[in-house]
Design a protein around this motif. Structure first.
Motif, short mmCIF file in Angstrom:
data_model
loop_
_atom_site.label_atom_id
_atom_site.label_comp_id
_atom_site.label_asym_id
_atom_site.label_seq_id
_atom_site.Cartn_x
_atom_site.Cartn_y
_atom_site.Cartn_z
N VAL A 41 -3.58 -7.68 -6.40
CA VAL A 41 -4.88 -8.06 -6.97
C VAL A 41 -5.90 -6.96 -6.69
CG1 VAL A 41 -4.54 -10.55 -6.80
CG2 VAL A 41 -5.49 -9.33 -4.86
N ALA A 42 -7.09 -7.14 -7.27
CA ALA A 42 -8.24 -6.26 -7.03
C ALA A 42 -7.88 -4.77 -7.16
CB ALA A 42 -8.85 -6.58 -5.67
N SER A 43 -8.26 -3.92 -6.19
CA SER A 43 -8.07 -2.47 -6.36
C SER A 43 -6.59 -2.11 -6.47
CB SER A 43 -8.74 -1.71 -5.22
OG SER A 43 -8.16 -2.07 -4.00
N ASP A 44 -5.73 -2.86 -5.79
CA ASP A 44 -4.28 -2.58 -5.89
C ASP A 44 -3.82 -2.79 -7.34
OD1 ASP A 44 -4.22 -2.15 -3.18
OD2 ASP A 44 -3.52 -4.18 -2.69
N LEU A 45 -4.26 -3.89 -7.93
CA LEU A 45 -3.87 -4.20 -9.31
C LEU A 45 -4.43 -3.15 -10.26
CD1 LEU A 45 -2.59 -6.33 -11.24
CD2 LEU A 45 -4.84 -7.33 -11.44
N ARG A 46 -5.70 -2.79 -10.06
CA ARG A 46 -6.33 -1.80 -10.96
C ARG A 46 -5.62 -0.45 -10.85
NH1 ARG A 46 -11.21 -3.62 -8.60
NH2 ARG A 46 -11.68 -1.53 -7.86
N GLU A 52 -12.44 -7.90 -1.17
CA GLU A 52 -11.40 -6.93 -1.55
C GLU A 52 -10.36 -6.81 -0.42
OE1 GLU A 52 -11.17 -4.42 -4.23
OE2 GLU A 52 -9.33 -3.75 -3.25
N PHE A 89 -12.14 2.89 -14.64
CA PHE A 89 -11.79 1.47 -14.47
C PHE A 89 -11.18 1.24 -13.09
CE2 PHE A 89 -8.47 -1.80 -14.57
CZ PHE A 89 -9.26 -2.91 -14.79
N ILE A 119 -8.32 -10.27 -0.03
CA ILE A 119 -7.34 -10.64 -1.06
C ILE A 119 -6.24 -9.58 -1.22
CG2 ILE A 119 -8.86 -12.20 -2.33
CD1 ILE A 119 -9.22 -10.16 -4.46
N THR A 120 -6.50 -8.34 -0.78
CA THR A 120 -5.43 -7.34 -0.84
C THR A 120 -4.64 -7.30 0.48
OG1 THR A 120 -6.90 -5.55 -0.15
CG2 THR A 120 -6.63 -5.87 -2.52
N GLN A 137 2.66 -9.28 -6.47
CA GLN A 137 1.48 -9.94 -7.06
C GLN A 137 0.18 -9.27 -6.59
OE1 GLN A 137 3.47 -12.58 -5.15
NE2 GLN A 137 4.89 -12.38 -6.81
N LYS A 140 0.84 -1.22 0.00
CA LYS A 140 0.00 0.00 0.00
C LYS A 140 0.87 1.26 0.00
CE LYS A 140 -4.10 -2.09 0.75
NZ LYS A 140 -4.94 -2.31 -0.40
N PHE A 159 -10.43 -11.47 -8.86
CA PHE A 159 -9.10 -10.93 -8.60
C PHE A 159 -8.88 -9.57 -9.28
CE2 PHE A 159 -6.38 -14.01 -6.30
CZ PHE A 159 -7.39 -14.90 -5.97
N THR A 160 -9.79 -9.18 -10.14
CA THR A 160 -9.67 -7.85 -10.76
C THR A 160 -10.62 -6.87 -10.08
OG1 THR A 160 -9.38 -9.04 -12.83
CG2 THR A 160 -9.59 -6.67 -12.99
N ALA A 161 -11.84 -7.28 -9.94
CA ALA A 161 -12.83 -6.36 -9.36
C ALA A 161 -13.84 -7.15 -8.52
CB ALA A 161 -13.55 -5.60 -10.47
N PRO A 162 -13.47 -7.50 -7.28
CA PRO A 162 -14.41 -8.25 -6.45
C PRO A 162 -15.66 -7.44 -6.16
CG PRO A 162 -12.50 -7.55 -5.17
CD PRO A 162 -12.22 -7.20 -6.58
N THR A 168 -14.17 1.52 -10.54
CA THR A 168 -15.30 0.58 -10.62
C THR A 168 -14.93 -0.83 -11.08
OG1 THR A 168 -15.75 1.10 -12.93
CG2 THR A 168 -16.82 2.49 -11.28
N GLY A 169 -13.78 -0.97 -11.72
CA GLY A 169 -13.42 -2.27 -12.30
C GLY A 169 -14.08 -2.48 -13.66
#
Lengths: 218, 251
Positions: free
Chosen positions: A71-76, B243, A204, B246-247, A69, A3, B234-237, A207-208
């Protein structure tokens, strides 16, 4: 920690965007005021800095992805940073294109000659600033406003091009100057497109969902 | 088009008076890898053990249905031996029997009463080949299984399950005791095995769930928080709790 690294990279990108905003304003100022010294600075120093900064941010982004590695909001967020970083560098390239016209213009004031150019500049400047603000504050509504402005810019650019081509066909005015005006309008329109990209990527990130090419509704 | 292999309906599980799994509703799809993730103590292992009634050993009480091939496996008169043949299981720590490599793989067949040596030979070789172990140990098939490395022992345990021709393979943290290379080999193996089997895997390794699964199920405090395609989760839970888990914000 992941983070902290993302937060620090986000700050780097915001600083970079402020630099590119200054580069954009300076490129238009140099054109309006025939400021050769400023255009030289953009062509020699600012572009070099912008290119180096892009690579620096990209490397840090890749390093974070490789070692954490995410994922989710971190990856976006990281992908959005990577894409905005690239968009900013390309906006810098358009600023360079605009500045490179200063020398050939001598003392001609093209913004006074074509009032629509000023109009398009004002809209594009606001779009660029708002796209960055929407990213910084995670403001989806502001990002949507940027997307809505894009059509206005296209219309203004088309109007400029149409009038100039019509003038050239009638052998009116100074063709060289008209071509420069058209070129500046085209570069401004591309900066608007890239600002739209930044706003789409921000949506993106939040909201993803991808709103590019209207594939998904938000 | 995905086909449902197992359907869980309003499933609850209790150890004594404690409700450990609460109102589980879920579909497991054929020839797909489903990963079960969640913090320690959330009910992951209890859920995976429900798919072949391993919780019976812990005197669990259940209600609701787990439908496999049209039959509720929680029915009292179900043939458990047959069920556990069709739904095989591999555990966290490799647990080869203290026999030879050959006898480990042949074990299930012999328990079923199969005595045809050539059939057993063929099955042992095929199962060992299926887990990419045969070439490594073909000259020492009758050595003790304990002489194998940890990664090889785990693949042997998978081969032992495969020898019974299961339709579903349950894996409870199968790589948590293995080094990265052995882990990679097992992950690659699952990618191949899913063409023939349905795989359910419990993992604490979020990145592993992302790498190997088609669907992910996130459980928290005995309840399903989110279930869906891994690439989406894994992209947008959808759920904030997913969220956060997994983060790495909690768990």
């Amino acid at each position: 920690m992941l983070k902290d690294r993302i937060e620090s990279l986000k700050k780097e990108l915001i600083d970079y965007s402020l630099f590119i905003q200054k580069m954009f304003e300076d490129s238009i100022f140099s054109l309006k005021n025939h400021d050769l010294k400023l255009s030289e600075k953009i062509l020699k120093e600012m572009e070099d800095f912008a290119n180096r900064k892009e690579v620096e941010i990209e490397n840090e982004c890749v390093s974070i992805i490789a070692t954490n590695q995410p994922v989710a909001s971190d990856l976006r967020t990281l992908f959005t940073i990577l894409k905005i970083n690239n968009d900013l560098e390309r906006i810098g390239d358009h600023c360079v294109n605009i500045s490179s016209r200063v020398d050939s213009l001598k003392s001609e004031k093209i913004f006074e000659r074509n009032k629509d150019l000023e109009k398009i500049y004002i809209v594009v400047k606001r779009m660029f600033e708002d796209s960055i603000k929407s990213f910084v504050n995670g403001d989806i509504n502001l990002a949507k406003e940027v997307l809505e402005e894009d059509d206005n810019v296209d219309m203004l650019r088309d109007k400029i091009v149409k009038e100039i081509i019509s003038g050239i066909n009638k052998c009116e005015g100074d063709s060289f100057l008209e071509i420069v005006i058209m070129d500046v309008a085209r570069n401004l329109e591309r900066i608007a497109d890239l600002s739209t990209n930044i706003a789409e990527d921000t949506i993106f990130m939040i909201t993803g969902k991808s709103v590019k090419h209207h594939f998904e509704k938000i | 088009m995905v086909k449902e292999k197992i359907k869980v309906e309003n499933f609850n599980l209790y150890f004594k008076d404690k409700k450990v799994l609460n109102n589980i509703n879920l579909s497991i799809f054929e020839n797909k890898v489903t990963a079960i993730i969640g913090p320690s103590g959330c009910g992951k292992s209890t859920l995976i053990r429900s798919f072949n009634r391993m919780n019976d050993f812990y005197n669990a009480k259940v209600d609701g249905k787990i439908i496999f091939d049209g039959i509720n496996i929680n029915d009292r008169n179900i043939d458990l031996s047959n069920l556990r043949t069709k739904i095989g299981m591999v555990f966290q720590k490799p647990n080869p029997f203290p026999f030879s490599i050959y006898d480990n793989v042949a074990f299930g067949l012999k328990v079923k009463g199969i005595n045809d040596k050539s059939f057993i030979d063929e099955k042992v070789v095929k199962s060992l080949k299926d887990v990419w172990l045969y070439d490594e140990i073909k000259d020492r098939l009758f050595d003790s299984a304990m002489s194998l490395s940890g990664g090889q022992q785990q693949r042997l345990c998978i081969a032992r399950a495969l020898a019974n021709d299961p339709e579903v393979l349950l894996l409870d943290e199968p790589t948590s005791a293995l080094d990265p290379k052995s882990t990679q080999k097992i992950e690659e193996l699952l990618e191949v095995l899913k063409k023939k089997l349905t795989i359910i895997i419990v993992t604490h390794n979020i990145a592993q769930a992302g790498r190997i699964s088609d669907y992910t199920l996130f459980i928290y405090l005995g309840e399903i928080v989110e279930f869906g395609e891994t690439k989406k989760m894994f992209t947008a839970p959808e759920n904030k709790k997913t969220e956060e888990y997994i983060t790495g914000i909690f768990g």
